[in-house]
Design a protein around this motif. Structure first.
Motif, short mmCIF file in Angstrom:
data_model
loop_
_atom_site.label_atom_id
_atom_site.label_comp_id
_atom_site.label_asym_id
_atom_site.label_seq_id
_atom_site.Cartn_x
_atom_site.Cartn_y
_atom_site.Cartn_z
N LEU A 1 6.26 -0.17 8.20
CA LEU A 1 6.24 1.29 7.43
C LEU A 1 7.59 1.35 6.75
N THR B 1 -1.08 10.65 2.66
CA THR B 1 -1.44 9.87 3.62
C THR B 1 -2.88 10.29 3.95
N ILE C 1 -4.00 4.78 9.71
CA ILE C 1 -3.64 3.92 9.01
C ILE C 1 -3.23 2.62 9.79
N ILE D 1 2.59 -5.22 9.98
CA ILE D 1 2.67 -3.93 9.50
C ILE D 1 3.94 -3.55 9.27
N LEU E 1 -0.62 8.20 9.67
CA LEU E 1 0.20 6.84 9.74
C LEU E 1 -0.54 6.09 10.95
N PHE F 1 -9.08 4.19 2.57
CA PHE F 1 -8.80 2.87 3.29
C PHE F 1 -9.67 1.69 3.18
N VAL G 1 3.12 -0.12 4.34
CA VAL G 1 2.49 1.34 4.25
C VAL G 1 3.54 2.23 3.90
N PHE H 1 0.72 -1.04 -0.14
CA PHE H 1 -0.01 -0.11 0.15
C PHE H 1 0.92 1.44 -0.28
N GLY H 2 0.72 2.14 -0.96
CA GLY H 2 1.58 3.31 -1.17
C GLY H 2 1.40 4.14 -2.08
#
Lengths: 238, 238
Positions: free
Chosen positions: B119, B46, B104, B117, B101, B53, B73, B8-9
């Protein structure tokens, strides 16, 4: 939910997300529109592929999802192993190969009548290169595959597509139209170079386009940057 | 059903299945074990990412599937656009970036408590290269992003990961440890070269491994060729 394109095949499919691979190129092309799902199984022939069909494509009641847009069915390179070579355990006779393709196509059509099913023939074989890159001990000094045998399976695959009324990429013929096809397209007399991957990508793209599957006809997943108002970006997300 | 890893990005994710891309490399690495699912949205910050989302990750009741193994992410490159440059409409302040962030990550954790998850901070910026490769008219003669600003967002991303107790790839710092980082890793002062993609792939792989996601711990989808008995191949498929 995004629609899917499944890539079902042997090692030439399993390796298709490697550097310059045709599967990754499809995923990149359809990056905002389609999920390209890799279902490549190295070494598999059509006999084994049909055996595992229901596990590769789970029925709706067991968690299978929406009908995919398309499925590529790319087998034959292993079926065409010579019945007396060191890879004989992978060999499937050409008549059974054709019947198995029919069975796989029928099963896909039964499950998803509107899905585009695309057959791809095995690529041509460079026998000298196969002797240089065996994947098992080969004291016989003979290649485990020949180009002539691969050609017979390619012909059967093209016939099966015709009988099923579905499109086919005749990779065996297409690649040999180029001089130096072996060096240009094959890395070990069987698997694909970057250029060989490009041929598969372009031929698959042509058939998808002819079947109405192209960026112009697909919904972009979430607003594209070009459609976002610089003065009021959040409007696009309401 | 195969487990999934979602990417996801922004554009650095959307382009990750291009030649030599980090997403394709992950898909290739996990070819028989995991579906790597591309959810990259070029230009997104973001704020927009959090808005969409629920459409990116549909809840179970609306067709969402099993918890994924992992979600990367990877935002911040657009949030860090300068508030007075030509890409100001993409700018999000660094405090809001960090809050987004958190939002999310919380949403992912609520939905899938066991999912890893990860980052990823924005990469460093080469301002001269940004002036050579603007993506809109830029009469100001000033870059729309600076490396210093990207660094502030990277720092906020690392802090957010610490506060959430999740792993982070600090790409901004990692890349700048190499001399010639701009030429080696960035194609236009922002997006990744093949070598830059390799850095992301390797750093993501490290974090996945540390989180227990590795080939040794994953079930191979259908019998591997090495496990098929040459004397009785069909036994493997019963």
């Amino acid at each position: 939910m995004r629609p899917k394109i499944y890539l079902f095949g042997d090692s030439i499919t399993e390796q298709s997300f490697g550097d310059g691979g045709w599967g990754a190129a499809l995923a990149n092309h359809f990056a905002r529109t389609v999920d390209v799902v890799l279902r490549g199984y190295s070494g598999y022939n059509t006999r084994w592929a049909f055996k595992v069909f229901d596990r590769v494509f789970p029925a709706a009641e067991s968690g299978g999802s929406e009908p995919p847009l398309a499925v590529t069915v790319f087998f034959g390179a292993n079926d065409a192993c010579l019945p007396d070579g060191y890879a004989a355990f992978q060999h499937v006779g050409v008549d059974e190969y054709k019947r198995n393709l029919h069975s796989i196509v029928s099963s896909l059509k039964n499950r998803w009548p509107k899905t585009l099913i695309l057959l791809i023939t095995p690529p041509p074989i460079d026998e000298d290169e196969r002797l240089r890159h065996p994947y098992a001990e080969n004291p016989s000094g003979l290649p485990e595959r020949t180009n002539e045998a691969a050609g017979a399976y390619a012909k059967a695959c093209v016939e099966a597509a015709g009988e099923c009324g579905i499109p086919v990429v005749d990779l065996w013929t297409k690649m040999q139209q180029y001089p130096e096809w072996s060096k240009a397209f094959l890395s070990d007399g069987l698997h694909l170079t970057g250029e060989g991957n490009k041929v598969v990508f372009e031929e698959v793209m042509k058939k998808l386009n002819e079947g109405g599957i192209s960026l112009g006809n697909l919904r972009v997943d979430l607003p594209a940057l070009a459609d976002i108002d610089h003065g009021d970006p959040l409007k696009a997300f309401q």
